[in-house]
Design a protein around this motif. Structure first.
Motif, mmCIF file in Angstrom:
data_model
loop_
_atom_site.group_PDB
_atom_site.id
_atom_site.type_symbol
_atom_site.label_atom_id
_atom_site.label_comp_id
_atom_site.label_asym_id
_atom_site.label_seq_id
_atom_site.Cartn_x
_atom_site.Cartn_y
_atom_site.Cartn_z
ATOM 1 N N ILE A 74 27.781 50.162 74.976
ATOM 2 C CA ILE A 74 28.500 50.539 76.192
ATOM 3 C C ILE A 74 28.183 51.997 76.510
ATOM 4 N N ILE A 75 27.693 52.229 77.720
ATOM 5 C CA ILE A 75 27.327 53.569 78.159
ATOM 6 C C ILE A 75 28.086 53.892 79.437
ATOM 7 N N GLU A 76 28.748 55.045 79.447
ATOM 8 C CA GLU A 76 29.433 55.502 80.654
ATOM 9 C C GLU A 76 28.466 56.341 81.467
ATOM 10 N N ILE A 77 28.366 56.013 82.758
ATOM 11 C CA ILE A 77 27.455 56.735 83.638
ATOM 12 C C ILE A 77 28.242 57.393 84.766
ATOM 13 N N PRO A 78 27.753 58.523 85.278
ATOM 14 C CA PRO A 78 28.412 59.136 86.432
ATOM 15 C C PRO A 78 28.197 58.280 87.677
ATOM 16 N N ASP A 79 29.112 58.397 88.609
ATOM 17 C CA ASP A 79 28.941 57.673 89.864
ATOM 18 C C ASP A 79 28.522 58.652 90.960
#
Length: 102
Positions: A74-79
């Motif tokens: 799981i990778i959190e990415i900027p929007d």
């Protein structure tokens, strides 16, 4: 192995679709749980991309999945609004993970 996007906005979803990444746009806590369960059950998905908003608003859901499932990653990415992280996020993350100051 595929990537799958769980986004809180249509702009990020559209950009990732143009890059060939399938996904879903959701807004509620229950929708996030359902989308994560569906993505985890698909054995072809190796990476789940989440917009950072979910990491800020529902960290307990994300942490539970990370603790109980080896895959997918799981990778959190900027929007489209940018990142909420400090400029030296990666350096501090590595320092914390390995215990060495870079």
């Amino acid at each position: 192995m595929k990537m799958y996007l769980i986004s809180d906005n249509i702009d990020t979803y559209t950009g990732m679709r143009l890059a060939g990444v399938e996904g879903v746009v959701i807004h509620e806590r229950s929708e996030l749980k359902d989308a994560l369960e569906q993505a985890i059950s698909d054995k072809e998905i190796g990476i789940i991309l989440l917009t950072e908003k979910f990491g800020r608003e529902f960290p307990e859901i994300i942490d539970e999945v990370r603790l109980h499932h080896k895959t997918p990653l799981i990778i959190e990415i900027p929007d489209r609004h940018g990142t909420g992280r400090k400029p030296d996020f990666i350096t501090s993350y590595v320092n914390e993970a390995i215990g060495l100051k870079l």
